[in-house]
Motif scaffolding. Sequence first.
Motif, PDB file in Angstrom:
ATOM      1  N   GLU A 146      -1.014  19.273 -15.912  1.00 39.62           N
ATOM      2  CA  GLU A 146      -1.760  19.122 -14.662  1.00 39.62           C
ATOM      3  C   GLU A 146      -2.901  18.126 -14.845  1.00 39.62           C
ATOM      4  O   GLU A 146      -3.110  17.235 -14.016  1.00 39.62           O
ATOM      5  CB  GLU A 146      -2.302  20.479 -14.216  1.00 39.62           C
ATOM      6  CG  GLU A 146      -3.181  20.437 -12.977  1.00 39.62           C
ATOM      7  CD  GLU A 146      -2.443  20.005 -11.722  1.00 39.62           C
ATOM      8  OE1 GLU A 146      -3.098  19.451 -10.810  1.00 39.62           O
ATOM      9  OE2 GLU A 146      -1.223  20.225 -11.636  1.00 39.62           O
TER      10      GLU A 146
ATOM     11  N   TYR B 213       3.952  12.834 -15.173  1.00 36.08           N
ATOM     12  CA  TYR B 213       4.420  12.206 -13.934  1.00 36.08           C
ATOM     13  C   TYR B 213       5.575  13.004 -13.341  1.00 36.08           C
ATOM     14  O   TYR B 213       5.603  13.284 -12.143  1.00 36.08           O
ATOM     15  CB  TYR B 213       4.870  10.760 -14.208  1.00 36.08           C
ATOM     16  CG  TYR B 213       5.541  10.136 -13.013  1.00 36.08           C
ATOM     17  CD1 TYR B 213       4.785   9.606 -11.975  1.00 36.08           C
ATOM     18  CD2 TYR B 213       6.928  10.125 -12.902  1.00 36.08           C
ATOM     19  CE1 TYR B 213       5.407   9.054 -10.859  1.00 36.08           C
ATOM     20  CE2 TYR B 213       7.551   9.582 -11.793  1.00 36.08           C
ATOM     21  CZ  TYR B 213       6.787   9.049 -10.775  1.00 36.08           C
ATOM     22  OH  TYR B 213       7.411   8.525  -9.665  1.00 36.08           O
TER      23      TYR B 213
ATOM     24  N   SER C  98       0.808   7.799  -1.991  1.00 35.59           N
ATOM     25  CA  SER C  98       0.212   8.868  -2.795  1.00 35.59           C
ATOM     26  C   SER C  98      -0.394   8.378  -4.110  1.00 35.59           C
ATOM     27  O   SER C  98      -0.774   9.184  -4.951  1.00 35.59           O
ATOM     28  CB  SER C  98       1.266   9.942  -3.091  1.00 35.59           C
ATOM     29  OG  SER C  98       1.730  10.518  -1.891  1.00 35.59           O
ATOM     30  N   GLY C  99      -0.455   7.078  -4.287  1.00 35.36           N
ATOM     31  CA  GLY C  99      -1.099   6.533  -5.470  1.00 35.36           C
ATOM     32  C   GLY C  99      -0.226   6.405  -6.693  1.00 35.36           C
ATOM     33  O   GLY C  99      -0.725   6.128  -7.785  1.00 35.36           O
TER      34      GLY C  99
ATOM     35  N   LEU D 189      -2.600   9.566 -12.117  1.00 37.22           N
ATOM     36  CA  LEU D 189      -2.543   9.110 -10.734  1.00 37.22           C
ATOM     37  C   LEU D 189      -3.885   8.582 -10.246  1.00 37.22           C
ATOM     38  O   LEU D 189      -3.933   7.716  -9.378  1.00 37.22           O
ATOM     39  CB  LEU D 189      -2.057  10.248  -9.834  1.00 37.22           C
ATOM     40  CG  LEU D 189      -0.608  10.686 -10.066  1.00 37.22           C
ATOM     41  CD1 LEU D 189      -0.284  11.919  -9.243  1.00 37.22           C
ATOM     42  CD2 LEU D 189       0.361   9.555  -9.745  1.00 37.22           C
ATOM     43  N   ARG D 190      -4.951   9.082 -10.819  1.00 36.59           N
ATOM     44  CA  ARG D 190      -6.288   8.668 -10.375  1.00 36.59           C
ATOM     45  C   ARG D 190      -6.755   7.397 -11.069  1.00 36.59           C
ATOM     46  O   ARG D 190      -7.311   6.487 -10.448  1.00 36.59           O
ATOM     47  CB  ARG D 190      -7.277   9.795 -10.633  1.00 36.59           C
ATOM     48  CG  ARG D 190      -8.697   9.538 -10.096  1.00 36.59           C
ATOM     49  CD  ARG D 190      -9.593  10.726 -10.391  1.00 36.59           C
ATOM     50  NE  ARG D 190      -9.735  10.938 -11.821  1.00 36.59           N
ATOM     51  CZ  ARG D 190      -9.699  12.141 -12.406  1.00 36.59           C
ATOM     52  NH1 ARG D 190      -9.498  13.243 -11.690  1.00 36.59           N
ATOM     53  NH2 ARG D 190      -9.860  12.253 -13.712  1.00 36.59           N
ATOM     54  N   ASP D 191      -6.510   7.318 -12.391  1.00 37.69           N
ATOM     55  CA  ASP D 191      -7.126   6.253 -13.191  1.00 37.69           C
ATOM     56  C   ASP D 191      -6.134   5.356 -13.924  1.00 37.69           C
ATOM     57  O   ASP D 191      -6.550   4.389 -14.575  1.00 37.69           O
ATOM     58  CB  ASP D 191      -8.084   6.872 -14.216  1.00 37.69           C
ATOM     59  CG  ASP D 191      -9.177   7.688 -13.551  1.00 37.69           C
ATOM     60  OD1 ASP D 191      -9.662   7.271 -12.483  1.00 37.69           O
ATOM     61  OD2 ASP D 191      -9.539   8.751 -14.098  1.00 37.69           O
TER      62      ASP D 191
ATOM     63  N   ARG E  29      -3.249  14.337 -13.127  1.00 32.47           N
ATOM     64  CA  ARG E  29      -4.424  13.958 -12.329  1.00 32.47           C
ATOM     65  C   ARG E  29      -5.023  12.658 -12.839  1.00 32.47           C
ATOM     66  O   ARG E  29      -5.332  11.749 -12.051  1.00 32.47           O
ATOM     67  CB  ARG E  29      -5.493  15.049 -12.392  1.00 32.47           C
ATOM     68  CG  ARG E  29      -5.359  16.151 -11.398  1.00 32.47           C
ATOM     69  CD  ARG E  29      -6.675  16.928 -11.262  1.00 32.47           C
ATOM     70  NE  ARG E  29      -7.300  17.258 -12.532  1.00 32.47           N
ATOM     71  CZ  ARG E  29      -7.046  18.368 -13.225  1.00 32.47           C
ATOM     72  NH1 ARG E  29      -6.153  19.235 -12.796  1.00 32.47           N
ATOM     73  NH2 ARG E  29      -7.677  18.603 -14.376  1.00 32.47           N
ATOM     74  N   ILE E  30      -5.198  12.567 -14.142  1.00 32.28           N
ATOM     75  CA  ILE E  30      -5.786  11.364 -14.729  1.00 32.28           C
ATOM     76  C   ILE E  30      -4.886  10.156 -14.500  1.00 32.28           C
ATOM     77  O   ILE E  30      -5.346   9.061 -14.143  1.00 32.28           O
ATOM     78  CB  ILE E  30      -6.037  11.589 -16.232  1.00 32.28           C
ATOM     79  CG1 ILE E  30      -7.111  12.670 -16.430  1.00 32.28           C
ATOM     80  CG2 ILE E  30      -6.458  10.292 -16.917  1.00 32.28           C
ATOM     81  CD1 ILE E  30      -7.236  13.159 -17.862  1.00 32.28           C
TER      82      ILE E  30
ATOM     83  N   HIS F  74       4.336  16.288 -11.772  1.00 37.24           N
ATOM     84  CA  HIS F  74       3.617  16.100 -10.509  1.00 37.24           C
ATOM     85  C   HIS F  74       4.538  15.664  -9.373  1.00 37.24           C
ATOM     86  O   HIS F  74       4.282  15.990  -8.208  1.00 37.24           O
ATOM     87  CB  HIS F  74       2.489  15.085 -10.684  1.00 37.24           C
ATOM     88  CG  HIS F  74       1.211  15.700 -11.169  1.00 37.24           C
ATOM     89  ND1 HIS F  74       0.072  15.770 -10.394  1.00 37.24           N
ATOM     90  CD2 HIS F  74       0.894  16.293 -12.328  1.00 37.24           C
ATOM     91  CE1 HIS F  74      -0.879  16.377 -11.073  1.00 37.24           C
ATOM     92  NE2 HIS F  74      -0.412  16.704 -12.260  1.00 37.24           N
TER      93      HIS F  74
ATOM     94  N   GLU G 256     -10.232  17.728 -20.405  1.00 33.95           N
ATOM     95  CA  GLU G 256     -10.092  18.129 -19.002  1.00 33.95           C
ATOM     96  C   GLU G 256      -9.254  19.400 -18.861  1.00 33.95           C
ATOM     97  O   GLU G 256      -9.438  20.169 -17.922  1.00 33.95           O
ATOM     98  CB  GLU G 256      -9.480  16.987 -18.193  1.00 33.95           C
ATOM     99  CG  GLU G 256      -9.677  17.145 -16.702  1.00 33.95           C
ATOM    100  CD  GLU G 256      -9.596  15.829 -15.945  1.00 33.95           C
ATOM    101  OE1 GLU G 256      -8.953  15.826 -14.883  1.00 33.95           O
ATOM    102  OE2 GLU G 256     -10.170  14.819 -16.401  1.00 33.95           O
TER     103      GLU G 256
END
Length: 201
Positions: A25, A70, A104-105, A32-34, A29-30, A73, A47
């Motif tokens: 998880e 990936y 969705s990035g 898709l965000r960064d 998050r990391i 998610h 995290e």
Amino acid sequence: MSESAAVRRGRGRRPAAEVRAAVLEAAGRILLRDGMQAVTFERVAAEAGSSKTTLYKWWPSPGALAAEAYFTHSRALLDFPDTGDIRADLITQLGAFVRWLKESGAEGPVSQLVGAAQLDGDLARAWSQSYAVPRRDLAVERLRIAQRQGQLRADADLHVIVDQLWGACYHRLLVLKVDFDTSIVERLVDHALYGAAPRAT
């Protein structure tokens, strides 16, 4: 692996499955965000409340972890429907894939993962085993059901249909690097199912 190896000391013991889920998880998050470069064992462990030692034991590289994250998610978002109408189901699934990429990035991380997989054998294996092959198998199985129901020709090459549909998206994303959106989905599906030759009247 012992349960104690799968938890961060000083925070109590957690089941290995719970720790693994938290790591995936956090890594997702990391990612898709960064972006992929941000997925390091140190950052993900911090995290997720895990230890770097645990991550090193479970994944051969941060790239392999990123690939599995990936898949984790995207899995629920990219489930393959079966309404009994193969055209409608292909449009629904391919549309979900394009929206996942473009809205969705996931477009950047996917490009980074596929690119890095050309040089990272661990990542390439993880991408294939955790994502690409399972997704392809799901699509082929749905097409095979439609074939048994008479919605596709008995001699239709199901793997080629998958290549035509999802391969077209990856080609635009990774090779041509041109923008696209869900407006191409119905056209892709209709060309894959009916071809470009004139239809009999």
